[in-house]
Design a protein around this motif. Structure first.
Motif, PDB file in Angstrom:
ATOM      1  N   TRP A 164      53.354  11.031  30.213  1.00  0.00           N
ATOM      2  CA  TRP A 164      53.672  12.129  31.130  1.00  0.00           C
ATOM      3  C   TRP A 164      53.910  11.571  32.528  1.00  0.00           C
ATOM      4  O   TRP A 164      53.264  10.595  32.936  1.00  0.00           O
ATOM      5  CB  TRP A 164      52.502  13.123  31.270  1.00  0.00           C
ATOM      6  CG  TRP A 164      52.126  13.905  30.069  1.00  0.00           C
ATOM      7  CD1 TRP A 164      52.801  14.036  28.899  1.00  0.00           C
ATOM      8  CD2 TRP A 164      50.931  14.692  29.938  1.00  0.00           C
ATOM      9  NE1 TRP A 164      52.123  14.856  28.041  1.00  0.00           N
ATOM     10  CE2 TRP A 164      50.964  15.280  28.647  1.00  0.00           C
ATOM     11  CE3 TRP A 164      49.849  14.972  30.770  1.00  0.00           C
ATOM     12  CZ2 TRP A 164      49.948  16.112  28.186  1.00  0.00           C
ATOM     13  CZ3 TRP A 164      48.834  15.801  30.314  1.00  0.00           C
ATOM     14  CH2 TRP A 164      48.880  16.369  29.037  1.00  0.00           C
ATOM     15  N   ALA A 165      54.786  12.224  33.272  1.00  0.00           N
ATOM     16  CA  ALA A 165      54.877  12.046  34.720  1.00  0.00           C
ATOM     17  C   ALA A 165      54.963  13.435  35.340  1.00  0.00           C
ATOM     18  O   ALA A 165      55.772  14.259  34.902  1.00  0.00           O
ATOM     19  CB  ALA A 165      56.090  11.208  35.099  1.00  0.00           C
ATOM     20  N   ILE A 166      54.105  13.677  36.331  1.00  0.00           N
ATOM     21  CA  ILE A 166      53.997  15.011  36.928  1.00  0.00           C
ATOM     22  C   ILE A 166      54.248  14.885  38.435  1.00  0.00           C
ATOM     23  O   ILE A 166      53.604  14.077  39.122  1.00  0.00           O
ATOM     24  CB  ILE A 166      52.602  15.615  36.663  1.00  0.00           C
ATOM     25  CG1 ILE A 166      52.305  15.609  35.151  1.00  0.00           C
ATOM     26  CG2 ILE A 166      52.521  17.035  37.218  1.00  0.00           C
ATOM     27  CD1 ILE A 166      50.891  16.026  34.803  1.00  0.00           C
ATOM     28  N   ALA A 167      55.166  15.692  38.937  1.00  0.00           N
ATOM     29  CA  ALA A 167      55.561  15.633  40.341  1.00  0.00           C
ATOM     30  C   ALA A 167      54.533  16.337  41.226  1.00  0.00           C
ATOM     31  O   ALA A 167      53.744  17.166  40.758  1.00  0.00           O
ATOM     32  CB  ALA A 167      56.934  16.266  40.508  1.00  0.00           C
ATOM     33  N   PRO A 168      54.534  16.031  42.528  1.00  0.00           N
ATOM     34  CA  PRO A 168      53.599  16.681  43.452  1.00  0.00           C
ATOM     35  C   PRO A 168      53.670  18.201  43.442  1.00  0.00           C
ATOM     36  O   PRO A 168      52.667  18.877  43.721  1.00  0.00           O
ATOM     37  CB  PRO A 168      54.015  16.109  44.818  1.00  0.00           C
ATOM     38  CG  PRO A 168      54.594  14.772  44.494  1.00  0.00           C
ATOM     39  CD  PRO A 168      55.305  14.960  43.181  1.00  0.00           C
ATOM     40  N   SER A 169      54.823  18.772  43.114  1.00  0.00           N
ATOM     41  CA  SER A 169      54.942  20.234  43.096  1.00  0.00           C
ATOM     42  C   SER A 169      54.064  20.867  42.026  1.00  0.00           C
ATOM     43  O   SER A 169      53.801  22.080  42.083  1.00  0.00           O
ATOM     44  CB  SER A 169      56.405  20.633  42.853  1.00  0.00           C
ATOM     45  OG  SER A 169      56.851  20.169  41.582  1.00  0.00           O
ATOM     46  N   ARG A 170      53.575  20.079  41.064  1.00  0.00           N
ATOM     47  CA  ARG A 170      52.744  20.604  39.991  1.00  0.00           C
ATOM     48  C   ARG A 170      51.323  20.050  40.026  1.00  0.00           C
ATOM     49  O   ARG A 170      50.590  20.179  39.036  1.00  0.00           O
ATOM     50  CB  ARG A 170      53.375  20.257  38.624  1.00  0.00           C
ATOM     51  CG  ARG A 170      54.712  20.907  38.347  1.00  0.00           C
ATOM     52  CD  ARG A 170      54.583  22.402  38.134  1.00  0.00           C
ATOM     53  NE  ARG A 170      53.848  22.725  36.932  1.00  0.00           N
ATOM     54  CZ  ARG A 170      54.373  23.270  35.837  1.00  0.00           C
ATOM     55  NH1 ARG A 170      55.667  23.543  35.823  1.00  0.00           N
ATOM     56  NH2 ARG A 170      53.639  23.561  34.792  1.00  0.00           N
ATOM     57  N   THR A 171      50.909  19.440  41.144  1.00  0.00           N
ATOM     58  CA  THR A 171      49.565  18.871  41.205  1.00  0.00           C
ATOM     59  C   THR A 171      48.767  19.504  42.350  1.00  0.00           C
ATOM     60  O   THR A 171      49.326  19.941  43.361  1.00  0.00           O
ATOM     61  CB  THR A 171      49.598  17.345  41.399  1.00  0.00           C
ATOM     62  OG1 THR A 171      50.156  17.020  42.669  1.00  0.00           O
ATOM     63  CG2 THR A 171      50.409  16.688  40.299  1.00  0.00           C
ATOM     64  N   ALA A 172      47.458  19.533  42.179  1.00  0.00           N
ATOM     65  CA  ALA A 172      46.582  20.197  43.148  1.00  0.00           C
ATOM     66  C   ALA A 172      46.558  19.485  44.489  1.00  0.00           C
ATOM     67  O   ALA A 172      46.478  20.121  45.544  1.00  0.00           O
ATOM     68  CB  ALA A 172      45.170  20.287  42.572  1.00  0.00           C
ATOM     69  N   ASP A 173      46.635  18.138  44.477  1.00  0.00           N
ATOM     70  CA  ASP A 173      46.524  17.372  45.713  1.00  0.00           C
ATOM     71  C   ASP A 173      47.864  16.913  46.258  1.00  0.00           C
ATOM     72  O   ASP A 173      47.916  16.163  47.234  1.00  0.00           O
ATOM     73  CB  ASP A 173      45.627  16.143  45.482  1.00  0.00           C
ATOM     74  CG  ASP A 173      44.192  16.537  45.144  1.00  0.00           C
ATOM     75  OD1 ASP A 173      43.723  17.563  45.671  1.00  0.00           O
ATOM     76  OD2 ASP A 173      43.557  15.823  44.347  1.00  0.00           O
ATOM     77  N   GLY A 174      48.950  17.342  45.625  1.00  0.00           N
ATOM     78  CA  GLY A 174      50.273  16.935  46.089  1.00  0.00           C
ATOM     79  C   GLY A 174      50.592  15.480  45.821  1.00  0.00           C
ATOM     80  O   GLY A 174      51.468  14.908  46.486  1.00  0.00           O
ATOM     81  N   GLU A 182      49.620  24.693  36.477  1.00  0.00           N
ATOM     82  CA  GLU A 182      50.466  24.775  37.664  1.00  0.00           C
ATOM     83  C   GLU A 182      50.030  23.797  38.743  1.00  0.00           C
ATOM     84  O   GLU A 182      50.842  23.357  39.557  1.00  0.00           O
ATOM     85  CB  GLU A 182      50.449  26.202  38.224  1.00  0.00           C
ATOM     86  CG  GLU A 182      51.120  27.228  37.326  1.00  0.00           C
ATOM     87  CD  GLU A 182      52.623  26.994  37.219  1.00  0.00           C
ATOM     88  OE1 GLU A 182      53.214  26.469  38.183  1.00  0.00           O
ATOM     89  OE2 GLU A 182      53.199  27.331  36.165  1.00  0.00           O
ATOM     90  N   ARG A 183      48.723  23.436  38.759  1.00  0.00           N
ATOM     91  CA  ARG A 183      48.181  22.526  39.762  1.00  0.00           C
ATOM     92  C   ARG A 183      47.291  21.502  39.067  1.00  0.00           C
ATOM     93  O   ARG A 183      46.077  21.608  39.066  1.00  0.00           O
ATOM     94  CB  ARG A 183      47.419  23.310  40.841  1.00  0.00           C
ATOM     95  CG  ARG A 183      48.302  24.202  41.718  1.00  0.00           C
ATOM     96  CD  ARG A 183      49.185  23.337  42.635  1.00  0.00           C
ATOM     97  NE  ARG A 183      50.049  24.164  43.487  1.00  0.00           N
ATOM     98  CZ  ARG A 183      51.308  24.435  43.207  1.00  0.00           C
ATOM     99  NH1 ARG A 183      51.852  23.977  42.087  1.00  0.00           N
ATOM    100  NH2 ARG A 183      52.037  25.154  44.039  1.00  0.00           N
ATOM    101  N   MET A 184      47.922  20.521  38.470  1.00  0.00           N
ATOM    102  CA  MET A 184      47.212  19.517  37.681  1.00  0.00           C
ATOM    103  C   MET A 184      46.400  18.593  38.594  1.00  0.00           C
ATOM    104  O   MET A 184      46.822  18.243  39.697  1.00  0.00           O
ATOM    105  CB  MET A 184      48.201  18.684  36.877  1.00  0.00           C
ATOM    106  CG  MET A 184      47.558  17.740  35.869  1.00  0.00           C
ATOM    107  SD  MET A 184      46.957  18.576  34.400  1.00  0.00           S
ATOM    108  CE  MET A 184      48.500  18.799  33.495  1.00  0.00           C
ATOM    109  N   THR A 185      45.239  18.194  38.116  1.00  0.00           N
ATOM    110  CA  THR A 185      44.437  17.169  38.774  1.00  0.00           C
ATOM    111  C   THR A 185      44.297  15.976  37.842  1.00  0.00           C
ATOM    112  O   THR A 185      44.553  16.074  36.630  1.00  0.00           O
ATOM    113  CB  THR A 185      43.025  17.684  39.119  1.00  0.00           C
ATOM    114  OG1 THR A 185      42.322  17.974  37.890  1.00  0.00           O
ATOM    115  CG2 THR A 185      43.098  18.931  39.986  1.00  0.00           C
ATOM    116  N   LEU A 186      43.864  14.861  38.381  1.00  0.00           N
ATOM    117  CA  LEU A 186      43.635  13.685  37.553  1.00  0.00           C
ATOM    118  C   LEU A 186      42.595  13.986  36.488  1.00  0.00           C
ATOM    119  O   LEU A 186      42.778  13.630  35.306  1.00  0.00           O
ATOM    120  CB  LEU A 186      43.184  12.506  38.424  1.00  0.00           C
ATOM    121  CG  LEU A 186      42.897  11.193  37.685  1.00  0.00           C
ATOM    122  CD1 LEU A 186      44.167  10.610  37.092  1.00  0.00           C
ATOM    123  CD2 LEU A 186      42.233  10.182  38.626  1.00  0.00           C
TER     124      LEU A 186
END
Length: 755
Positions: free
Chosen positions: A244-254, A525-529
């Motif tokens: 997987w690769a997840i962009a800042p728009s979908r992560t909690a910490d940007g 919508e806001r993925m974290t590690l």
């Protein structure tokens, strides 16, 4: 002085590396070993880091490393016996040793530096610690640069790109007798008649030899007396991955997130080696396959990447019609190129016999099967691209998206999907590879045996980098791959398969594990590690989620008591392959029986307009009832009950370790991939699947969690249950990446100074 006392010293002096005529090093370098056996290598120059990487691999995997290099020479039967004849023949027929010598000559100066210093580190370790290397493997010493590149070819080009299992396909296509693959029947290796161009004995020459031992917290101890190497197996080796690769728009910490998750067998040439390399312009953490001189999958302070096995066809089979000592070609007859070779075979009494054979080549490539007036030749892409190591070095050093693209543009890696993320928030899915430019046909046509009598079907070039399918920074904010074709890298699909040649990859399709992957990665919508690590360990069976309700309904409408009992268990099941989950053992037994009894298990096929909800349901009510009843009787007979805990049947086993397992392999659609083989006591033990896992966050400082399931060493005395225990607990461990983290947590230090 004991080895333990030697390695406890703060400094280890060594003699100048005269074997490769290398200059003496002017500065010190060090290896700090952490509690999981991971070497954190520090040096000022690329030479120092490469030397220490070779030293570390020899310390952790010395005997395995030497055995793999012996096989890459095509001389393993000479060293260890007839069980390696198939392996040697595969290597020789495909020209690996000769090509490796050519590749060494073609290597650019920096590439050659890396390989030579890596080899020097291996040889120096073996010279200083001969008592820690299996005596049967010392015959390989000294290792040479040619060994490294021969091994790289054997692994990448002649296991991943051109699986040795193609020989069986070739033999079936022309009705040839298949060999035993295990080397036990010497008749399968008799000298072929050069007039008939026979190349028997090539069937399934893969070698999956000594089992791996999960890895190292302590210093090595001398090996036990060697036993005869295990014969190669003809069984296919499952190969896969998730990424997987997840962009800042979908992560909690940007911050961009990257999930690295190859699935390979837990042994042999598929064994990963985890390391941290600092120096010579490299600051990177990741894994290499044992025997490779640099990291293959990695991340640095700015970016990282995963590889997955892609739906790539870089190896094609051609049927040849034999005429007048040659083969039909473009309306005439073309002569074969025939070279006489000989495999030396060590006998039980220590003597050596010779088995001569012909290497027969057509314009397509070597002949790998022959029967009567037909033969099959193999053509493999990427053999004219010798700079894999240079490209990997450039990828490791890249500090930006553009630099990474420049490295990929070299197209020296012949295959693998690349999933990428970086600290600037860029993400990418690239269908990478030396993809042959073909004149006609679709992907399925090229999976078969092609006409070998016409130049129309002979490709001679590959696609340029800019023509490869890729998805960069999609609006969805995520990309993924779980070994499906590239078209479903993100959903809604960002690629249109119709705009690419039909032969480049299969048409859009999404088996259950890719569906599970896409469903999980898009669920937040806001993925974290931390959440990504949790989702990575999901054992939900996507297949079961589509069919259990139908199975229960059908069974309860029947008058079969056994099927109804099975339905009661499945109705209460949580649809997972967690260790304590009850119902999965019964479902697997049911599905295997049902699937064998029907042609189309579902009433509808996968629909690209409904990619995460199709297929669904069961197509044959009578077959469902029958399979449920048979499964119930089988599970009850084996376990005395139907609601068996998953971990009672499926186990994690290693020396001194026997734990309940979790996860499952395809086709059940479990993202936490674990594959099993049946054991002597009738249970199933994990043998492949999640091997290396890394979850990485690219913030102001890199944060990462990782696990190498079977540990980081195979040498005797280096076994520890620590990582396999974490695997059973569905946990990853913190990665030590900064200098302060490594210094604070190292359990052993080696410092090297030239004299």
């Amino acid at each position: 002085m004991s080895y333990m006392r030697r390695t406890a010293a703060a400094s280890i002096l060594f003699i100048a590396l005269t074997a490769c005529s290398l200059p003496a090093r002017a500065s010190a370098q060090e290896i700090l070993w952490d509690a999981y056996g991971v070497p954190h290598i520090r040096g000022e120059t690329l030479e120092e880091v490469s030397w220490a990487f070779g030293w570390a691999q020899a310390q952790s995997h010395g005997s395995l490393l030497l055995r793999l290099y012996g096989q890459a020479r095509g001389r393993a039967a000479e060293y260890w016996g007839a069980q390696f004849v198939d392996s040697d023949r595969w290597v020789r027929v495909n020209g690996i040793p000769e090509r490796a010598r050519a590749w060494v000559e073609q290597a650019d100066p920096e590439e050659r530096t890396v390989i030579e210093w890596f080899v020097a580190g291996i040889n120096e370790y073996a010279e200083q610690h001969p008592d820690l290397i299996d005596p049967a493997m010392r015959v390989i010493l000294p290792v040479t640069p040619e060994d490294v590149l021969a091994h790289a070819q054997r692994v990448v080009h002649f296991t991943f790109v051109a699986s040795p299992e193609l020989v069986d396909q070739a033999q079936r296509a022309i009705g040839a007798r298949t060999g035993g693959g295990g080397g036990s029947e010497h008749a399968a290796h008799q000298t072929p008649d050069p007039q008939r161009l026979a190349l028997t004995g090539l069937a399934s020459p893969t070698t999956s030899m000594s089992g791996t031992a999960p890895a190292a917290l302590t210093a090595p101890t001398p090996p036990t007396p060697p036993t005869a190497p295990t014969a190669p197996t003809s069984a296919p080796h499952p190969r896969g991955s998730n990424a997987w690769a997840i962009a800042p728009s979908r992560t909690a910490d940007g911050n961009a997130l990257l999930l690295i998750n190859p699935h390979l067998p837990w042994a042999d040439l598929f064994t990963w080696y985890e390391a941290h390399m600092s120096g010579g312009g490299i600051e990177a953490y990741g894994v290499s396959l044992v025997g490779m001189p640099t990291l293959n999958i990695a991340f640095n302070e700015r970016l990282g990447w995963a590889f997955t096995v892609n739906t790539y066809d870089g190896a094609d089979l051609y049927r040849l019609s034999l005429h007048d000592g040659g083969y039909a070609w473009d309306g005439g007859v073309r002569a074969f190129d025939v070279t006489r070779d000989s495999i030396r075979i060590r006998q039980e009494d220590g003597s050596v016999s010779a088995e001569p054979f012909d290497i027969v080549r057509s314009v397509h490539g070597p002949v790998i099967a022959q029967s009567g007036d037909a033969a099959v030749a193999l053509r493999v892409a990427g053999l004219d691209r010798p700079h894999m190591m240079r490209q990997l070095l450039d990828m490791l050093r890249a500090q930006s998206f553009d630099q990474f693209i420049d490295a990929l543009d070299e197209l020296q890696l012949p295959m693998f999907t690349v999933v990428y993320a970086d600290a600037e928030g860029r993400i990418m899915h690239l269908f990478n590879g030396a993809v042959p430019r073909r004149a006609a046909g679709d992907f399925r046509r090229w999976q078969g045996v092609l006409p070998g009598d016409s130049s129309r079907w002979l490709w001679t070039d590959i696609l340029p980098f800019e023509e490869l399918p890729r998805v960069i920074d999609p609006p969805t904010g995520w990309v993924q791959n779980a070994n499906e074709p590239p078209w479903t890298a993100t959903l809604p699909m960002a690629l249109d398969a119709d705009t690419f040649p039909a032969w480049i990859a299969p048409p859009p399709s999404m088996p259950f594990r890719p569906q599970s992957s896409a469903r999980l990665v898009s669920s937040e919508e806001r993925m974290t590690l931390e959440r990504m690590v949790e989702l990575k360990h999901s054992t939900r069976m996507e297949l079961a989620a589509r069919v259990v309700d139908d199975a229960v309904r059908i069974a309860r409408a029947s008058d079969d008591v056994d099927a109804e009992s099975a339905a009661d268990v499945l109705a209460a099941w949580d649809l997972t392959a967690d260790a304590d989950s009850r119902g999965g053992v019964l479902f697997v037994e049911f599905w295997n029986r049902y699937r064998r009894s029907v042609r189309d298990p579902h009433p509808e096929a996968w629909d690209p307009d409904r990619p995460l909800t199709t297929p669904d349901g069961l197509s044959d009510d009578a077959a469902v009832v029958r399979a449920l009843a048979e499964a119930a009787n089988a599970v009850r007979a084996e376990h005395g009950r139907l609601d068996v805990a998953w971990g009672d049947e499926y186990r994690l086993r290693a020396p001194g370790l026997d734990l309940p397992a979790n996860g499952m392999s395809d086709p059940f659609g479990v993202f936490r991939a674990t594959g099993y083989t049946e054991t002597e006591d009738g249970r199933h033990a994990a043998r492949f699947g999640d091997s290396f896992v890394a979850a990485v966050e690219f913030g102001e400082a890199v944060r990462a969690r990782a696990l190498l399931t079977y540990g980081n060493a195979t040498q005797p005395g280096l076994w520890s249950p620590a990582q396999m225990t974490l695997y059973a607990e569905k946990q990853l461990r913190p990665v030590l990446f900064t200098k302060d983290e490594v210094d604070a947590n190292a359990v052993r230090k080696e410092t090297f100074q030239a004299r």
